[in-house]
Scaffold this active site. Structure first.
Site: not given
Length: 143
Positions: A118-120
């Site tokens: 999600r963060e990437l």
């Protein structure tokens, strides 16, 4: 000895595979950069240039993998500078993985892997959008 799914998900192999997918899907590569002196807040932080096969340099991504006394939150993404036609975006992913014991790299369980994806994904979206109003765009949840 019973192998588990997480036994194959080392932090390094996950980042490497995400790089392969980014190149295949978007023509984007993650290139390790040597940071300038004093640029990093911790020696374990890595700096990646995000490059597109046709458009060139899209921005910079810093990944701070390991937990410290000052950082104990779950993985998150900080947009330091959103992109525009005049500036390249800079984003930081902070994680709280425990450093390895020297024999094995840190491994991710499924929930941690999902958070990292999600963060990437957010970081790559920042790079691909190049909009000065990105932070006020549709990615924000409005109740």
């Amino acid at each position: 000895y019973r192998l588990r799914f997480k036994d194959f998900l080392s932090v390094g192999s996950v980042i490497e595979q995400i790089g392969v997918w980014l190149e295949d899907l978007f023509g984007v590569t993650l290139v390790a950069e040597i940071p300038n002196e004093g640029e990093l807040w911790h020696p374990d932080v890595i700096k990646l240039a995000v490059e597109h096969e046709k458009e060139g340099l899209l921005g910079f991504l810093y990944i701070d993998f390991y937990t410290t006394d000052q950082k104990k939150a779950p993985p998150c993404n900080h947009i330091i500078k959103s992109g525009s036609s005049k500036q390249l975006p800079i984003t930081v992913i902070e994680c709280n993985y425990h450093k390895s014991d020297g024999y094995r790299p840190p491994y991710l369980d499924m929930s941690t892997l999902e958070l990292l994806f999600r963060e990437l994904g957010t970081a790559v979206t920042v790079m691909l959008c190049r909009s000065k109003h990105y932070q006020t765009g549709a990615r924000k949840h409005v109740p």
